[in-house]
Scaffold this active site. Structure first.
Site, PDB file in Angstrom:
ATOM      1  N   PRO A  17      23.207 -36.371   1.234  1.00 19.94           N
ATOM      2  CA  PRO A  17      21.828 -36.238   1.735  1.00 19.94           C
ATOM      3  C   PRO A  17      20.792 -36.630   0.675  1.00 19.94           C
ATOM      4  O   PRO A  17      19.749 -37.199   0.992  1.00 19.94           O
ATOM      5  CB  PRO A  17      21.711 -34.752   2.099  1.00 19.94           C
ATOM      6  CG  PRO A  17      23.114 -34.300   2.317  1.00 19.94           C
ATOM      7  CD  PRO A  17      23.970 -35.113   1.394  1.00 19.94           C
ATOM      8  N   HIS A  55     -10.050  -8.905  -2.277  1.00 13.55           N
ATOM      9  CA  HIS A  55      -8.594  -9.099  -2.335  1.00 13.55           C
ATOM     10  C   HIS A  55      -8.125  -9.154  -3.791  1.00 13.55           C
ATOM     11  O   HIS A  55      -7.946 -10.244  -4.342  1.00 13.55           O
ATOM     12  CB  HIS A  55      -8.208 -10.391  -1.615  1.00 13.55           C
ATOM     13  CG  HIS A  55      -8.385 -10.312  -0.143  1.00 13.55           C
ATOM     14  ND1 HIS A  55      -7.406  -9.818   0.695  1.00 13.55           N
ATOM     15  CD2 HIS A  55      -9.437 -10.623   0.641  1.00 13.55           C
ATOM     16  CE1 HIS A  55      -7.845  -9.852   1.942  1.00 13.55           C
ATOM     17  NE2 HIS A  55      -9.069 -10.336   1.945  1.00 13.55           N
ATOM     18  N   GLU A  91      -5.307  -8.729  -4.976  1.00 11.57           N
ATOM     19  CA  GLU A  91      -3.982  -9.344  -5.132  1.00 11.57           C
ATOM     20  C   GLU A  91      -4.072 -10.816  -5.540  1.00 11.57           C
ATOM     21  O   GLU A  91      -3.145 -11.361  -6.134  1.00 11.57           O
ATOM     22  CB  GLU A  91      -3.167  -9.199  -3.835  1.00 11.57           C
ATOM     23  CG  GLU A  91      -3.614 -10.048  -2.644  1.00 11.57           C
ATOM     24  CD  GLU A  91      -4.740  -9.432  -1.799  1.00 11.57           C
ATOM     25  OE1 GLU A  91      -5.423  -8.524  -2.302  1.00 11.57           O
ATOM     26  OE2 GLU A  91      -4.935  -9.885  -0.656  1.00 11.57           O
ATOM     27  N   CYS A  96      -9.291  -4.871   2.050  1.00  8.85           N
ATOM     28  CA  CYS A  96     -10.129  -5.552   3.033  1.00  8.85           C
ATOM     29  C   CYS A  96     -10.126  -4.803   4.374  1.00  8.85           C
ATOM     30  O   CYS A  96     -10.790  -3.783   4.478  1.00  8.85           O
ATOM     31  CB  CYS A  96      -9.724  -7.023   3.150  1.00  8.85           C
ATOM     32  SG  CYS A  96     -11.103  -8.033   3.696  1.00  8.85           S
TER      33      CYS A  96
HETATM   34  N1  GLN Z   1     -11.215  -8.621   9.742  1.00  9.72           N
HETATM   35  C1  GLN Z   1     -11.993  -8.101   8.664  1.00  9.72           C
HETATM   36  C2  GLN Z   1     -13.232  -8.941   8.388  1.00  9.72           C
HETATM   37  O1  GLN Z   1     -13.311 -10.060   8.806  1.00  9.72           O
HETATM   38  C3  GLN Z   1     -11.158  -7.987   7.408  1.00  9.72           C
HETATM   39  C4  GLN Z   1     -10.755  -9.304   6.869  1.00  9.72           C
HETATM   40  C5  GLN Z   1      -9.575  -9.210   5.930  1.00  9.72           C
HETATM   41  O2  GLN Z   1      -8.887  -8.209   5.908  1.00  9.72           O
HETATM   42  N2  GLN Z   1      -9.344 -10.261   5.159  1.00  9.72           N
HETATM   43  O3  GLN Z   1     -14.133  -8.461   7.740  1.00  9.72           O
END
Ligand code: GLN
Length: 531
Positions: free
Chosen positions: A179, A506, A508, A375
């Protein structure tokens, strides 16, 4: 073939080159029409990663940032859609001076322009470019054409690496190279010739097969790199260097650097990750886990990695469980949560699994189980508090029930017209913003400073009209935007709960193997320490 780990292979190659003392930047090309990855369903495409400057990208950009321990700018990510969009915009702006604008060469030329711009912006010695998709498919042919053009123009400055899969069919137990030979021919038919072949396979490639691949695929034998399956993706750069990958590539590029590869910090991280330490049990309660028979953890990739980096740095072994939020709509199941040291509710959108998540949050708040909400996980923690502590029975988020009496979570004011106009692509509050931290809080203690820059991706926010009421009832907003109007962090004081923290951003996305994120570390630490 997709799924062979091209993204991780690219990240690892970049790490090996960086370890030679070179300034490396990494760029990803995705062949789909979507202008960015923000509109794609995570269960099909994996997590959406957000760059510092706000571009929504494929999760591979996250791998690059983690492996290189470096922020990357949006010039380093392109899709077919974004390239066409720029070319069409330039044509509309008369920038082609009345000429015919053609798919070839104008599309590949725009790709090349971006690659060169990325090099300039980063002042990089090496730009590593990953072309998504598979050799032989239609979708990425213009990107291969860009590579061909660059190599023809500056052959000494371009090295091509092909990542190929070498199966070991169970019935014969022998590694098959055919392959790969076929794939090389397909690549050649696009005018591109590999200088190096990274051989993905369940087992390592032996000398005999390396010689065979070298002979039939027209590469030097030392440029046939063995890339067997490994326990952890972070082992890969170390494996590559056993096969002297960086030496082969630098040789091809004529780059003489005196430094030999220094992967010592990386090695220390990998060794720590393998130590037999005490475990810390974390459950992620999300809605995107199930796809048919499979459990998808890719959707929460950066969160999972962030938990690992922090646990390793605290000499703990993370045991991460994925729980489907929908299952906790049944309150009888909630007691199962006691098995875990800490619970994390990640980001998300829409209605699915919401009641389950709210039930989970109430349970962990009342039982003193460490909680980290990211979030949506923060917004829902605020909502749960409003419903059950403030006793605002008809409290909701505008995302789910815009008609509710108490919209504790509301749409951000500048988002309203965007939603009305269906202007949904790349239009959330995206990228890095400043948060000011109040003293004497979990957040301040973790970050050890009074302001932080974190990346965002949301349309809704804590309704500031309810902030005072919530604070009076004990839920504190310990991080806000500099003007004080946007609630970025919510937490319960230590006196009422060992660790109950929600963040609008976020964190992370900024956690790295060599630089674990302080909030994840604080969460892991209290999860381990509290009973
Ligand atoms: N849905 C929510 C917003 O738009 C949280 C978004 C998310 O968790 N990234 O604010």
């Amino acid at each position: 073939m997709s799924g062979v780990g091209k993204g991780v292979a690219s990240s690892s190659i970049a790490t090996c080159l960086q370890a030679r003392g070179l300034k490396v930047t990494a760029l990803k090309i995705d062949p789909y029409i979507n202008v960015d990855a923000g509109t794609m369903n995570p269960t099909e495409h994996g997590e959406v990663f957000v760059l510092k400057d706000g571009l929504e990208t494929d999760q591979d950009m996250g791998n690059y940032e983690r492996f290189l321990n470096q922020d990357l700018p949006s010039i380093n990510y392109m899709t077919t859609g974004s390239v066409y969009q720029s070319v069409i915009q330039k044509e509309r702006n008369l920038e082609y001076g009345g000429k015919n604008v053609e798919v070839v060469p104008d599309i590949p030329l725009e790709v090349i322009r971006r690659i060169k711009q990325a090099q300039k912006d980063a002042k990089a010695d090496i730009v590593q470019v990953e072309v998504g998709g598979t050799v032989g498919e239609y979708q990425n042919i213009l990107f291969l054409e860009a590579i061909r053009m660059m190599k023809t123009e500056e052959p000494e400055n371009v090295a091509v690496v092909m990542v190929s899969y070498l199966p070991v069919p169970g019935s014969i137990g022998e590694m098959k190279t055919k392959p790969t030979q076929t794939a090389v021919r397909m690549l050649n038919s696009a005018g591109v010739f590999a200088d190096m072949i990274v051989c993905r396979s369940p087992i390592g490639v032996d000398k005999k097969r390396k010689e065979k691949i070298a002979k039939f695929c027209n590469v030097k034998v030392e440029n046939v790199i063995s890339a067997p399956d490994v326990e952890s993706i972070y082992d890969i750069p170390l494996h590559y260097e056993e096969d002297k990958l960086s030496h082969g590539l630098l040789d091809t590029l004529g780059l003489s650097t005196r430094k030999s590869a220094d992967l010592s910090a990386w090695k220390r991280f990998v060794n720590r990750s393998k130590k037999e330490n005490d475990t810390v049990k974390i459950a992620i309660v999300g809605k995107y886990f199930n796809s048919g028979e499979f459990v998808l953890s890719d959707v929460y990739l950066s969160i999972i990695e962030a938990l690992k980096f922090s646990a390793y740095s605290l000499n703990l072994r993370p045991e991460i469980t994925y729980l489907a939020a929908q299952d906790f709509e049944d309150k009888k199941k909630l007691k199962e949560l006691k098995k875990y040291d800490g619970i994390l509710v990640p980001g998300g959108f829409g209605t699915t699994g919401i009641q389950g998540k709210l039930n989970v949050i109430k349970f962990v708040r009342e039982h003193g189980i460490p909680y980290f909400g990211i979030c949506y996980g923060m917004q829902l923690a605020v909502l749960e508090y409003a419903q059950n502590v403030l006793k605002l029975k008809d409290a909701s988020t505008e995302e789910i029930n815009p008609k509710a009496e108490h919209l504790v979570i509301g749409v951000m004011s500048d988002q309203r017209s965007l939603i009305a106009n269906k202007d949904m692509g790349g239009s959330m509050r995206l990228g890095q913003y400043l948060t000011l931290l109040k003293s004497g809080t979990h957040a301040r203690k973790a970050y050890r400073c009074d302001s932080v820059l974190e990346r965002h991706r949301h349309r809704y926010e804590v309704n500031p009209d309810y902030a005072g009421l919530l604070e009076d009832a004990g839920l504190l907003f310990t991080g806000t935007s500099p003007d004080g109007t946007l609630m970025e962090i919510a937490e319960l004081p230590k006196e009422t709960h060992p660790f109950f923290v929600g963040v609008q951003f976020h964190p992370e996305l900024q956690a790295r193997p060599l630089a674990p994120h302080p909030l994840f570390s604080a969460f892991i630490k209290s999860s381990y320490e509290s009973d």
